[in-house]
Design a protein around this motif. Structure first.
Motif, PDB file in Angstrom:
ATOM      1  N   THR A   1       0.840  -1.195   0.000  1.00 40.10           N
ATOM      2  CA  THR A   1       0.000   0.000   0.000  1.00 40.10           C
ATOM      3  C   THR A   1       0.876   1.247   0.000  1.00 40.10           C
ATOM      4  O   THR A   1       1.981   1.231   0.550  1.00 40.10           O
ATOM      5  CB  THR A   1      -0.914   0.030   1.240  1.00 40.10           C
ATOM      6  N   PRO A   2       0.387   2.319  -0.605  1.00 32.13           N
ATOM      7  CA  PRO A   2       1.181   3.549  -0.610  1.00 32.13           C
ATOM      8  C   PRO A   2       1.299   4.138   0.795  1.00 32.13           C
ATOM      9  O   PRO A   2       0.426   3.955   1.640  1.00 32.13           O
ATOM     10  CB  PRO A   2       0.394   4.475  -1.539  1.00 32.13           C
ATOM     11  N   ASN A   3       2.391   4.799   1.037  1.00 34.05           N
ATOM     12  CA  ASN A   3       2.656   5.497   2.306  1.00 34.05           C
ATOM     13  C   ASN A   3       2.761   4.570   3.505  1.00 34.05           C
ATOM     14  O   ASN A   3       2.628   5.014   4.642  1.00 34.05           O
ATOM     15  CB  ASN A   3       1.592   6.560   2.592  1.00 34.05           C
ATOM     16  N   ARG A   4       2.972   3.284   3.253  1.00 34.25           N
ATOM     17  CA  ARG A   4       3.149   2.333   4.351  1.00 34.25           C
ATOM     18  C   ARG A   4       4.284   1.380   4.004  1.00 34.25           C
ATOM     19  O   ARG A   4       4.666   1.220   2.859  1.00 34.25           O
ATOM     20  CB  ARG A   4       1.868   1.522   4.584  1.00 34.25           C
ATOM     21  N   MET A   5       4.768   0.716   5.011  1.00 39.03           N
ATOM     22  CA  MET A   5       5.837  -0.250   4.819  1.00 39.03           C
ATOM     23  C   MET A   5       5.328  -1.437   3.978  1.00 39.03           C
ATOM     24  O   MET A   5       4.200  -1.887   4.170  1.00 39.03           O
ATOM     25  CB  MET A   5       6.315  -0.734   6.187  1.00 39.03           C
ATOM     26  N   ASP A   6       6.157  -1.906   3.084  1.00 38.53           N
ATOM     27  CA  ASP A   6       5.792  -3.036   2.231  1.00 38.53           C
ATOM     28  C   ASP A   6       5.628  -4.286   3.082  1.00 38.53           C
ATOM     29  O   ASP A   6       6.533  -4.675   3.816  1.00 38.53           O
ATOM     30  CB  ASP A   6       6.883  -3.250   1.179  1.00 38.53           C
TER      31      ASP A   6
END
Length: 136
Positions: free
Chosen positions: A45-50
């Motif tokens: 998800t964007p703006n979060r850790m993979d």
């Protein structure tokens, strides 16, 4: 997403045996190969850790080939499996098989010898069947 790869070089273990059948020496070569199956789990998800992980499973398959020709060559399915996971998505360029199966090379080689020993009786039975068909 599921991706199936065949890692030929990863489990490049071979074992040769000699069998005597009705006074004739025959050689058989058993080669182990790994069939890799990978699957990406988790979310990106964007703006979060993979949070994706690549889960892999390698099933060891043994190919038998007789030295005198292609007759009676076959694949012997086994239940030997190795599995694991790594961080990140599964992509074709990662070469999971070669990297992860090299640590199991000794186990694969021992399994190959056991499969070759267990295949001795079926191989002799197949040779007898071929000989009986040829003599009719």
């Amino acid at each position: 997403m599921s991706l199936t790869l065949i890692a030929l070089a990863a489990a490049a273990a071979t074992h040769s045996i000699a069998i005597e059948h009705h006074g004739q020496q025959l050689g058989a070569t058993y080669t182990a190969r790994a069939e890799m199956r990978t699957r990406t789990v988790g979310a990106r998800t964007p703006n979060r850790m993979d949070a994706q992980r690549c889960q892999w499973t390698a099933t060891i398959v043994v190919d038998r080939k007789l030295d005198h020709g292609p007759a009676l060559a076959r694949t012997i399915a086994t239940d030997k499996r190795f599995s694991g996971s790594e961080a990140g998505a599964c992509t074709p360029g990662r070469e999971l098989g070669a990297r992860n199966l090299t640590q199991h090379h000794d186990k694969i080689a021992a399994h190959l010898v056991a499969v070759a020993q267990a295949d001795r009786a079926p191989l002799l039975a197949e040779l007898d069947a071929v000989r009986n068909l040829a003599s009719n």
